[in-house]
Design a protein around this motif. Structure first.
Motif, PDB file in Angstrom:
ATOM      1  N   THR A   1       0.814  -1.223   0.000  1.00  0.00           N
ATOM      2  CA  THR A   1       0.000   0.000   0.000  1.00  0.00           C
ATOM      3  C   THR A   1       0.845   1.270   0.000  1.00  0.00           C
ATOM      4  O   THR A   1       0.377   2.310  -0.447  1.00  0.00           O
ATOM      5  N   PHE A   2       2.060   1.215   0.502  1.00  0.00           N
ATOM      6  CA  PHE A   2       2.883   2.421   0.565  1.00  0.00           C
ATOM      7  C   PHE A   2       3.686   2.655  -0.703  1.00  0.00           C
ATOM      8  O   PHE A   2       4.549   3.543  -0.751  1.00  0.00           O
ATOM      9  N   ALA A   3       3.410   1.913  -1.743  1.00  0.00           N
ATOM     10  CA  ALA A   3       4.127   2.088  -3.005  1.00  0.00           C
ATOM     11  C   ALA A   3       3.846   3.464  -3.612  1.00  0.00           C
ATOM     12  O   ALA A   3       4.686   4.016  -4.320  1.00  0.00           O
ATOM     13  N   TRP A   4       2.677   4.030  -3.327  1.00  0.00           N
ATOM     14  CA  TRP A   4       2.342   5.352  -3.851  1.00  0.00           C
ATOM     15  C   TRP A   4       3.277   6.420  -3.291  1.00  0.00           C
ATOM     16  O   TRP A   4       3.635   7.363  -3.993  1.00  0.00           O
ATOM     17  N   LEU A   5       3.669   6.275  -2.041  1.00  0.00           N
ATOM     18  CA  LEU A   5       4.604   7.230  -1.450  1.00  0.00           C
ATOM     19  C   LEU A   5       5.968   7.146  -2.123  1.00  0.00           C
ATOM     20  O   LEU A   5       6.618   8.170  -2.376  1.00  0.00           O
ATOM     21  N   ILE A   6       6.400   5.931  -2.426  1.00  0.00           N
ATOM     22  CA  ILE A   6       7.679   5.752  -3.104  1.00  0.00           C
ATOM     23  C   ILE A   6       7.601   6.311  -4.519  1.00  0.00           C
ATOM     24  O   ILE A   6       8.554   6.923  -5.009  1.00  0.00           O
ATOM     25  N   LEU A   7       6.456   6.130  -5.168  1.00  0.00           N
ATOM     26  CA  LEU A   7       6.271   6.687  -6.508  1.00  0.00           C
ATOM     27  C   LEU A   7       6.341   8.206  -6.473  1.00  0.00           C
ATOM     28  O   LEU A   7       6.973   8.824  -7.334  1.00  0.00           O
ATOM     29  N   LEU A   8       5.734   8.815  -5.486  1.00  0.00           N
ATOM     30  CA  LEU A   8       5.795  10.267  -5.339  1.00  0.00           C
ATOM     31  C   LEU A   8       7.233  10.731  -5.135  1.00  0.00           C
ATOM     32  O   LEU A   8       7.682  11.708  -5.743  1.00  0.00           O
ATOM     33  N   ALA A   9       7.978  10.029  -4.296  1.00  0.00           N
ATOM     34  CA  ALA A   9       9.383  10.373  -4.074  1.00  0.00           C
ATOM     35  C   ALA A   9      10.191  10.190  -5.359  1.00  0.00           C
ATOM     36  O   ALA A   9      11.088  10.994  -5.651  1.00  0.00           O
ATOM     37  N   ALA A  10       9.889   9.164  -6.134  1.00  0.00           N
ATOM     38  CA  ALA A  10      10.604   8.926  -7.392  1.00  0.00           C
ATOM     39  C   ALA A  10      10.334  10.048  -8.393  1.00  0.00           C
ATOM     40  O   ALA A  10      11.254  10.502  -9.087  1.00  0.00           O
ATOM     41  N   ILE A  11       9.095  10.496  -8.467  1.00  0.00           N
ATOM     42  CA  ILE A  11       8.754  11.594  -9.380  1.00  0.00           C
ATOM     43  C   ILE A  11       9.454  12.876  -8.957  1.00  0.00           C
ATOM     44  O   ILE A  11      10.000  13.614  -9.783  1.00  0.00           O
ATOM     45  N   MET A  12       9.485  13.132  -7.652  1.00  0.00           N
ATOM     46  CA  MET A  12      10.172  14.331  -7.161  1.00  0.00           C
ATOM     47  C   MET A  12      11.676  14.249  -7.421  1.00  0.00           C
ATOM     48  O   MET A  12      12.312  15.247  -7.773  1.00  0.00           O
ATOM     49  N   MET A  13      12.248  13.078  -7.281  1.00  0.00           N
ATOM     50  CA  MET A  13      13.676  12.920  -7.534  1.00  0.00           C
ATOM     51  C   MET A  13      13.978  13.057  -9.019  1.00  0.00           C
ATOM     52  O   MET A  13      15.025  13.610  -9.391  1.00  0.00           O
ATOM     53  N   ALA A  14      13.077  12.592  -9.872  1.00  0.00           N
ATOM     54  CA  ALA A  14      13.263  12.771 -11.313  1.00  0.00           C
ATOM     55  C   ALA A  14      13.187  14.252 -11.680  1.00  0.00           C
ATOM     56  O   ALA A  14      13.962  14.726 -12.521  1.00  0.00           O
ATOM     57  N   ALA A  15      12.286  14.987 -11.050  1.00  0.00           N
ATOM     58  CA  ALA A  15      12.204  16.431 -11.291  1.00  0.00           C
ATOM     59  C   ALA A  15      13.482  17.126 -10.819  1.00  0.00           C
ATOM     60  O   ALA A  15      13.981  18.043 -11.476  1.00  0.00           O
ATOM     61  N   ASN A  16      14.011  16.677  -9.703  1.00  0.00           N
ATOM     62  CA  ASN A  16      15.268  17.228  -9.202  1.00  0.00           C
ATOM     63  C   ASN A  16      16.407  16.942 -10.187  1.00  0.00           C
ATOM     64  O   ASN A  16      17.235  17.817 -10.461  1.00  0.00           O
ATOM     65  N   ALA A  17      16.455  15.741 -10.714  1.00  0.00           N
ATOM     66  CA  ALA A  17      17.492  15.392 -11.694  1.00  0.00           C
ATOM     67  C   ALA A  17      17.354  16.251 -12.948  1.00  0.00           C
ATOM     68  O   ALA A  17      18.356  16.670 -13.535  1.00  0.00           O
ATOM     69  N   TYR A  18      16.120  16.538 -13.344  1.00  0.00           N
ATOM     70  CA  TYR A  18      15.905  17.378 -14.525  1.00  0.00           C
ATOM     71  C   TYR A  18      16.414  18.798 -14.289  1.00  0.00           C
ATOM     72  O   TYR A  18      17.045  19.391 -15.171  1.00  0.00           O
ATOM     73  N   THR A  19      16.150  19.341 -13.109  1.00  0.00           N
ATOM     74  CA  THR A  19      16.647  20.686 -12.818  1.00  0.00           C
ATOM     75  C   THR A  19      18.172  20.709 -12.758  1.00  0.00           C
ATOM     76  O   THR A  19      18.795  21.666 -13.177  1.00  0.00           O
ATOM     77  N   LYS A  20      18.763  19.640 -12.231  1.00  0.00           N
ATOM     78  CA  LYS A  20      20.231  19.548 -12.213  1.00  0.00           C
ATOM     79  C   LYS A  20      20.766  19.472 -13.652  1.00  0.00           C
ATOM     80  O   LYS A  20      21.804  20.039 -13.961  1.00  0.00           O
ATOM     81  N   TYR A  21      20.050  18.769 -14.519  1.00  0.00           N
ATOM     82  CA  TYR A  21      20.461  18.659 -15.924  1.00  0.00           C
ATOM     83  C   TYR A  21      20.404  20.037 -16.599  1.00  0.00           C
ATOM     84  O   TYR A  21      21.316  20.403 -17.328  1.00  0.00           O
ATOM     85  N   LYS A  22      19.335  20.764 -16.346  1.00  0.00           N
ATOM     86  CA  LYS A  22      19.201  22.084 -16.939  1.00  0.00           C
ATOM     87  C   LYS A  22      20.327  22.999 -16.468  1.00  0.00           C
ATOM     88  O   LYS A  22      20.876  23.770 -17.251  1.00  0.00           O
ATOM     89  N   LYS A  23      20.687  22.893 -15.181  1.00  0.00           N
ATOM     90  CA  LYS A  23      21.774  23.701 -14.636  1.00  0.00           C
ATOM     91  C   LYS A  23      23.109  23.280 -15.246  1.00  0.00           C
ATOM     92  O   LYS A  23      23.940  24.140 -15.571  1.00  0.00           O
TER      93      LYS A  23
END
Length: 59
Positions: free
Chosen positions: A34-56
């Motif tokens: 049931t807590f897989a949704w929380l991990i998915l949310l963290a994964a999406i946020m980490m992917a967004a963070n990686a994208y901002t690092k890529y842009k920088k």
């Protein structure tokens, strides 16, 4: 060391962390946890963070 190298290192570590979180999310969904949704949310946020690092790094 050059600042560009540190930016690249930040991007790579963020990307690897995001990939590992997506793998963990897949495994948790496969086991129907049931807590897989929380991990998915963290994964999406980490992917967004990686994208901002890529842009920088790219600029």
């Amino acid at each position: 060391m050059d600042k560009k190298n540190f930016d690249r290192l930040e991007f790579i570590t963020s990307l690897v962390t995001a990939i590992l979180l997506f793998v963990l999310t897949f495994l948790q969904f496969k086991k129907q946890r049931t807590f897989a949704w929380l991990i998915l949310l963290a994964a999406i946020m980490m992917a967004a963070n990686a994208y901002t690092k890529y842009k920088k790094y790219k600029d």
